[in-house]
Scaffold this motif. Structure first.
Motif, short mmCIF file in Angstrom:
data_model
loop_
_atom_site.label_atom_id
_atom_site.label_comp_id
_atom_site.label_asym_id
_atom_site.label_seq_id
_atom_site.Cartn_x
_atom_site.Cartn_y
_atom_site.Cartn_z
N ILE A 171 93.82 20.27 73.65
CA ILE A 171 93.16 18.98 73.87
C ILE A 171 91.67 19.22 74.08
O ILE A 171 91.27 20.14 74.79
CB ILE A 171 93.75 18.27 75.10
CG1 ILE A 171 95.20 17.88 74.84
CG2 ILE A 171 92.92 17.04 75.49
CD1 ILE A 171 95.92 17.36 76.07
N VAL A 172 90.87 18.36 73.46
CA VAL A 172 89.43 18.36 73.69
C VAL A 172 89.14 17.25 74.70
O VAL A 172 89.44 16.09 74.47
CB VAL A 172 88.64 18.12 72.38
CG1 VAL A 172 87.15 18.05 72.66
CG2 VAL A 172 88.96 19.22 71.36
N TRP A 173 88.60 17.65 75.84
CA TRP A 173 88.31 16.73 76.93
C TRP A 173 86.87 16.27 76.84
O TRP A 173 85.97 17.05 76.50
CB TRP A 173 88.54 17.42 78.28
CG TRP A 173 89.94 17.91 78.43
CD1 TRP A 173 90.38 19.19 78.26
CD2 TRP A 173 91.08 17.12 78.74
NE1 TRP A 173 91.74 19.24 78.46
CE2 TRP A 173 92.20 17.98 78.75
CE3 TRP A 173 91.28 15.78 79.01
CZ2 TRP A 173 93.48 17.54 79.02
CZ3 TRP A 173 92.56 15.33 79.29
CH2 TRP A 173 93.64 16.21 79.30
N VAL A 174 86.63 15.00 77.13
CA VAL A 174 85.29 14.43 77.15
C VAL A 174 85.10 13.63 78.44
O VAL A 174 86.07 13.18 79.05
CB VAL A 174 84.99 13.51 75.94
CG1 VAL A 174 84.98 14.29 74.64
CG2 VAL A 174 85.96 12.34 75.87
N SER A 175 83.84 13.45 78.80
CA SER A 175 83.53 12.54 79.90
C SER A 175 83.99 11.15 79.47
O SER A 175 83.90 10.78 78.30
CB SER A 175 82.02 12.55 80.13
OG SER A 175 81.67 11.60 81.09
N ALA A 176 84.50 10.38 80.41
CA ALA A 176 85.02 9.04 80.10
C ALA A 176 84.00 8.20 79.35
O ALA A 176 84.36 7.38 78.51
CB ALA A 176 85.47 8.35 81.37
N GLN A 177 82.73 8.41 79.59
CA GLN A 177 81.69 7.64 78.92
C GLN A 177 81.61 7.90 77.43
O GLN A 177 81.09 7.09 76.68
CB GLN A 177 80.32 7.91 79.56
CG GLN A 177 79.83 9.33 79.36
CD GLN A 177 78.61 9.66 80.18
OE1 GLN A 177 78.12 8.84 80.94
NE2 GLN A 177 78.11 10.86 80.04
N PHE A 178 82.16 9.04 76.95
CA PHE A 178 82.11 9.38 75.54
C PHE A 178 83.39 9.08 74.78
O PHE A 178 83.48 9.31 73.58
CB PHE A 178 81.77 10.87 75.35
CG PHE A 178 80.37 11.19 75.79
CD1 PHE A 178 79.28 10.76 75.06
CD2 PHE A 178 80.15 11.93 76.95
CE1 PHE A 178 77.99 11.05 75.48
CE2 PHE A 178 78.87 12.24 77.36
CZ PHE A 178 77.80 11.78 76.62
N LYS A 179 84.40 8.56 75.44
CA LYS A 179 85.69 8.33 74.80
C LYS A 179 85.57 7.52 73.52
O LYS A 179 86.15 7.85 72.50
CB LYS A 179 86.67 7.65 75.77
CG LYS A 179 88.01 7.28 75.16
CD LYS A 179 88.75 8.47 74.59
CE LYS A 179 90.11 8.03 74.08
NZ LYS A 179 90.76 8.96 73.23
N GLY A 180 84.78 6.49 73.51
CA GLY A 180 84.66 5.64 72.31
C GLY A 180 83.85 6.28 71.20
O GLY A 180 83.92 5.85 70.06
N ASN A 181 83.13 7.38 71.50
CA ASN A 181 82.27 8.01 70.52
C ASN A 181 82.88 9.28 69.93
O ASN A 181 82.26 9.90 69.09
CB ASN A 181 80.93 8.37 71.17
CG ASN A 181 80.21 7.18 71.71
OD1 ASN A 181 80.30 6.09 71.14
ND2 ASN A 181 79.52 7.34 72.82
N ALA A 182 84.03 9.68 70.42
CA ALA A 182 84.60 10.96 69.99
C ALA A 182 85.16 10.89 68.59
O ALA A 182 85.42 9.87 68.04
CB ALA A 182 85.70 11.39 70.96
#
Length: 99
Positions: free
Chosen positions: A88-99
């Motif tokens: 899994i690639v984890w991102v900050s919640a703020q980037f979820k829509g941009n991944a």
């Protein structure tokens, strides 16, 4: 009461948790900072542990806590580990829509 995660069945896990209890919050902050700096590209647990020079058994529980706090989320992306398995690639919640 220990707030640092540990395996309840393991006395060595409990001892390790007690040993880092005073600095666990700084490890969590470092993990969050690394994932945030990775932006929409994100990081696997392996990438994060390697970047921060942390043992995976120290890094992963901090990331789990960040997920529980909804500060870090599954990006939907997967990348291969050094062992060739998908992670899994984890991102900050703020980037979820941009991944």
């Amino acid at each position: 009461m220990i707030e640092t995660p540990y395996q309840k069945h393991s006395d060595t896990s409990r001892s390790a948790a007690e040993a880092i209890a005073d600095v666990a919050h700084t490890f969590k902050a470092k993990v969050l900072d690394a994932i945030q700096k990775a932006g929409a590209h994100g990081m696997t647990d392996e990438e994060c542990a390697r970047k921060l020079l942390l043992d995976p058994n120290t890094q992963r529980p901090r990331r789990v806590k960040l997920v529980e706090e909804r500060l870090v989320v599954d990006s939907g992306q997967r990348r291969k580990t050094l062992g060739g398995r998908k992670a899994i690639v984890w991102v900050s919640a703020q980037f979820k829509g941009n991944a």
